[in-house]
Design an enzyme around this catalytic site. Sequence first.
Site, PDB file in Angstrom:
ATOM      1  N   ASP A  92       0.851  -1.180   0.000  1.00  0.00           N
ATOM      2  CA  ASP A  92       0.000   0.000   0.000  1.00  0.00           C
ATOM      3  C   ASP A  92       0.889   1.233   0.000  1.00  0.00           C
ATOM      4  OD1 ASP A  92       0.847   0.375   2.545  1.00  0.00           O
ATOM      5  OD2 ASP A  92      -1.015  -0.244   3.489  1.00  0.00           O
ATOM      6  N   SER A  93       0.272   2.391  -0.222  1.00  0.00           N
ATOM      7  CA  SER A  93       1.057   3.597  -0.503  1.00  0.00           C
ATOM      8  C   SER A  93       1.513   4.322   0.749  1.00  0.00           C
ATOM      9  CB  SER A  93       0.221   4.551  -1.331  1.00  0.00           C
ATOM     10  OG  SER A  93      -0.860   5.036  -0.540  1.00  0.00           O
ATOM     11  N   GLN A 189     -11.877   6.982  -5.114  1.00  0.00           N
ATOM     12  CA  GLN A 189     -12.418   7.558  -3.876  1.00  0.00           C
ATOM     13  C   GLN A 189     -13.754   8.228  -4.189  1.00  0.00           C
ATOM     14  OE1 GLN A 189     -11.407   7.098  -0.866  1.00  0.00           O
ATOM     15  NE2 GLN A 189      -9.290   6.393  -1.016  1.00  0.00           N
ATOM     16  N   ASP A 266      -8.019  -7.451   0.860  1.00  0.00           N
ATOM     17  CA  ASP A 266      -7.055  -7.625   1.945  1.00  0.00           C
ATOM     18  C   ASP A 266      -7.740  -7.185   3.221  1.00  0.00           C
ATOM     19  OD1 ASP A 266      -6.766  -4.600   1.424  1.00  0.00           O
ATOM     20  OD2 ASP A 266      -5.632  -4.923   3.276  1.00  0.00           O
ATOM     21  N   CYS A 304     -12.199 -28.083   8.027  1.00  0.00           N
ATOM     22  CA  CYS A 304     -10.954 -27.373   7.693  1.00  0.00           C
ATOM     23  C   CYS A 304      -9.767 -28.325   7.617  1.00  0.00           C
ATOM     24  CB  CYS A 304     -10.700 -26.292   8.736  1.00  0.00           C
ATOM     25  SG  CYS A 304      -9.186 -25.350   8.458  1.00  0.00           S
ATOM     26  N   CYS A 306      -6.475 -27.317   8.005  1.00  0.00           N
ATOM     27  CA  CYS A 306      -5.263 -26.724   8.583  1.00  0.00           C
ATOM     28  C   CYS A 306      -4.671 -27.618   9.670  1.00  0.00           C
ATOM     29  CB  CYS A 306      -5.555 -25.325   9.133  1.00  0.00           C
ATOM     30  SG  CYS A 306      -6.229 -25.300  10.805  1.00  0.00           S
ATOM     31  N   CYS A 309      -6.835 -27.873  12.902  1.00  0.00           N
ATOM     32  CA  CYS A 309      -8.072 -28.651  12.827  1.00  0.00           C
ATOM     33  C   CYS A 309      -7.833 -30.133  12.562  1.00  0.00           C
ATOM     34  CB  CYS A 309      -8.995 -28.060  11.763  1.00  0.00           C
ATOM     35  SG  CYS A 309      -9.560 -26.399  12.181  1.00  0.00           S
ATOM     36  N   HIS A 335      -5.173 -21.178  11.004  1.00  0.00           N
ATOM     37  CA  HIS A 335      -6.535 -21.640  10.737  1.00  0.00           C
ATOM     38  C   HIS A 335      -7.366 -20.552  10.054  1.00  0.00           C
ATOM     39  CE1 HIS A 335     -10.616 -22.958  10.996  1.00  0.00           C
ATOM     40  NE2 HIS A 335     -10.874 -21.761  11.496  1.00  0.00           N
TER      41      HIS A 335
END
Length: 372
Positions: A92-93, A189, A266, A304, A306, A309, A335
């Site tokens: 990001d900026s 924006q 994100d 799941c 992972c 789990c 997870h």
Amino acid sequence: MSEFTFTLLGQDGAARRGCITTAHGTAQTPAFMAVGTAGTVKAMTADQVRATGSEIVLGNTYHLMLRPGADRVAALGGLHRMMDWPGIILTDSGGFQVMSLAKLRKLDEIGVTFRSHIDGSAHHLTPESSTAIQHKLDATITMAFDECTPFPATPAEAAASMRLSMRWAARSRAAFTPRPGYGQFGIVQGGTYPDLRAESAAALTALGFEGYAIGGLAVGEGQAAMFETLDFTTPLLPATSPRYLMGVGTPDDLLGAIERGIDMFDCVMPTRAGRTGRAYTSRGVFNLRNARFADDATPLDPACTCTLCTRHSAAYLHHLFRCEEMLGPMLLTGHNLTYYQALMHGARKAIEQRRFADYAAAARDGWRQTND
Ligand SMILES: [Zn+2]
């Protein structure tokens, strides 16, 4: 070296299934990007992040320019090399963090002067310096420097802020060094105002970015207003470029935004929640510190795949959080990211098979099983 391309592989209503190709490999969309603020997805090794199915990691210009410094990152071989993430990195900026973290900010036409929230040292960020820093970090995807319009904002405030961001977008674009397989995204924006979003989208598409982000949402306007803003904003963006909704969101936000044509997301939610004992699962959100997990010998989420789990009980995770053992946040972050990535994987399959509405409805039914 490959070009930076976005290929649309399928569509179901407004929902899109695509693939981004870059100098650092490919990412399937819709994509959830893991947040690696300071050059690390907190509590996770790069191998563990890869194992969740993440194909893009975020870096943060504001944090990395302060520590360890962009020149130092460059000397260490760039962010990919430094954090052992040869895959795609989006940075990001810094605009958002300057507004939310830095002290004594002064914003003018040129940029933002501020003091570091860490040691009070003085810094300056402009469209040109933000773009140069992201180049030094070796970001695959560079974000244009903008001002995240505060919420609530009057139409006049939102217009003035958006127009400043559009002038900064033009300067960011001029400062960007094109390289094969690298791209730069502009940020739409305009708050929740249709005419301002339209003006912003027109200004950015005229500049011709490799992708387009929608900024200034998930700042307190609520899900209904966010979805409404997406309804009139995403159709204004080129169908041939990826669309990125910044800082969003809950699993339900993601499905609703995919339904409205968003390709990339994100959010700190899955990783931050992983450190505080909050679990995102196919059965809803759970607080693992809750005493009702003390004797729960079953997996946190039987659906799941992972490590947590498949290898441990919910009771063990509860114990780790009660004792403040660091393995707790490590396992739960893994997870939560795995859950988010599985949700996106399922969304991609559903769009391919043109049954996204059914997929989203089934996921929402599952979340209603919890009362936490
Ligand atoms: Zn799991």
